[in-house]
Design a protein around this motif. Structure first.
Motif, PDB file in Angstrom:
ATOM      1  N   UNK A 272       0.750  -1.126   0.034  1.00  0.00           N
ATOM      2  CA  UNK A 272       0.180   0.324  -0.130  1.00  0.00           C
ATOM      3  C   UNK A 272       0.636   0.767   0.126  1.00  0.00           C
ATOM      4  N   UNK A 273       1.953   1.288   0.563  1.00  0.00           N
ATOM      5  CA  UNK A 273       2.920   2.445   0.520  1.00  0.00           C
ATOM      6  C   UNK A 273       2.963   2.844  -0.563  1.00  0.00           C
ATOM      7  N   UNK A 274       4.593   1.157  -0.569  1.00  0.00           N
ATOM      8  CA  UNK A 274       4.950   2.003  -2.114  1.00  0.00           C
ATOM      9  C   UNK A 274       3.686   2.384  -3.397  1.00  0.00           C
TER      10      UNK A 274
ATOM     11  N   UNK B 284       9.891  -2.506  -4.178  1.00  0.00           N
ATOM     12  CA  UNK B 284      10.389  -3.400  -5.073  1.00  0.00           C
ATOM     13  C   UNK B 284       9.223  -3.651  -4.617  1.00  0.00           C
ATOM     14  N   UNK B 285       8.963  -5.903  -5.484  1.00  0.00           N
ATOM     15  CA  UNK B 285       7.796  -6.444  -5.870  1.00  0.00           C
ATOM     16  C   UNK B 285       8.318  -6.943  -3.939  1.00  0.00           C
TER      17      UNK B 285
ATOM     18  N   UNK C 170      17.428  -5.492  -5.294  1.00  0.00           N
ATOM     19  CA  UNK C 170      17.797  -5.424  -6.680  1.00  0.00           C
ATOM     20  C   UNK C 170      17.484  -6.266  -7.493  1.00  0.00           C
ATOM     21  N   UNK C 171      18.673  -7.158  -6.933  1.00  0.00           N
ATOM     22  CA  UNK C 171      18.933  -8.315  -7.793  1.00  0.00           C
ATOM     23  C   UNK C 171      17.674  -9.661  -7.210  1.00  0.00           C
TER      24      UNK C 171
ATOM     25  N   UNK D  89      10.528  -4.184 -10.258  1.00  0.00           N
ATOM     26  CA  UNK D  89      10.068  -2.975  -9.081  1.00  0.00           C
ATOM     27  C   UNK D  89       9.288  -2.524  -8.597  1.00  0.00           C
ATOM     28  N   UNK D  90       7.706  -3.300  -8.642  1.00  0.00           N
ATOM     29  CA  UNK D  90       6.586  -2.336  -7.954  1.00  0.00           C
ATOM     30  C   UNK D  90       5.937  -3.681  -6.966  1.00  0.00           C
ATOM     31  N   UNK D  91       5.466  -2.518  -6.557  1.00  0.00           N
ATOM     32  CA  UNK D  91       4.707  -4.038  -5.526  1.00  0.00           C
ATOM     33  C   UNK D  91       3.223  -4.095  -6.119  1.00  0.00           C
TER      34      UNK D  91
END
Length: 190
Positions: free
Chosen positions: A109-111, A144-145, A177-178, A186-188
Motif C-alpha cells: 500500500x505504501x509503495x 520492490x516487489x 535489486x537482484x 520493482x513495483x509492489x
C-alpha cells in the motif's frame, strides 16, 4: 501405565469438579440422572481417592458430566503442559505469520503511494520540481516487489542480522535489486 491413567483420571476429576464448583453430591446426582442408579457422594469420594476401580463406561460418563473427555481425563500433567505449550506456540506462530503478511500488505500500500506522489509532482512549478524529483527518486529506490521484500526479510532473519539497524536497508539495496530482478519489475502489488 494403567495405574497412571487411573491416577490422572482421579486427579482430573477433582480438578474439573472444583473448577465447575460442583459438590461430590452434584456429580453423583448427575450420574444417577444418566443411569448409574446407585451412584452416591461416597462413590464420587472413593473414586477421587482412587479407592475403587472405575469401569470404562462410568469413566466416559463422568468425563462428560465434568465437561471433558475420557482421553483428556487420563492425560498426565506433563503431557497436558506439553500439549498446552504446543497449542500456545502454534497460536503465536500463526499470529506472527499473519503479522508478517499484513506488514507486506502495508508495504505494498505504501509503495503504491509513490504513484500518487508522482502525480502530485507534476503540479509543481519548475523551480521546486528538481528537489522534489530527487526526493521522489530516492523514495522510488525503496520500491520492490512484495515477494522480493519478503525473501530479503527472511534472509535477514536467517542470517541473524540486526533488524533494528535502519542503515541495513540502504546497504542491502543492491541485494533487493537482484531479488527484484528475479521477481519482475520493482513495483509492489497488493
Amino acid at each position: 501405565m494403567e495405574r497412571d491413567d487411573e491416577a490422572n483420571f482421579a486427579r482430573k476429576m477433582i480438578e474439573l469438579r472444583e473448577r465447575w464448583e460442583m459438590s461430590q453430591s452434584e456429580v453423583a446426582r448427575k450420574m444417577v440422572e444418566r443411569g448409574f442408579d446407585n451412584y452416591s457422594q461416597m462413590t464420587v469420594s472413593r473414586t477421587e481417592k482412587g479407592e475403587r476401580p472405575i469401569r470404562l463406561g462410568e469413566a466416559r460418563v463422568l468425563a462428560e458430566v465434568l465437561g471433558s473427555s475420557l482421553e483428556l481425563m487420563m492425560r498426565g500433567t506433563h503431557e497436558e503442559e506439553f500439549l498446552g505449550a504446543v497449542e500456545k506456540t502454534q497460536a503465536a506462530i500463526s499470529t506472527k505469520m499473519f503479522d508478517a503478511a499484513f506488514a507486506l500488505w502495508d508495504y505494498a500500500d505504501l509503495t503504491s503511494d509513490i504513484d500518487h506522489l508522482r502525480l502530485a509532482l507534476s503540479t509543481f512549478d519548475r523551480e521546486t520540481e528538481s528537489d522534489s524529483r530527487r526526493a521522489l527518486e530516492t523514495l522510488e529506490e525503496l520500491r520492490f516487489p512484495v515477494s522480493a521484500v519478503a525473501l530479503w526479510a527472511a534472509e535477514m532473519v536467517a542470517a541473524g542480522r540486526d533488524l533494528t539497524d535502519r542503515e541495513l536497508l540502504h546497504s542491502d539495496v543492491q541485494r533487493l535489486k537482484r531479488l527484484a530482478g528475479d521477481y519482475g519489475k520493482p513495483e509492489a502489488t497488493a
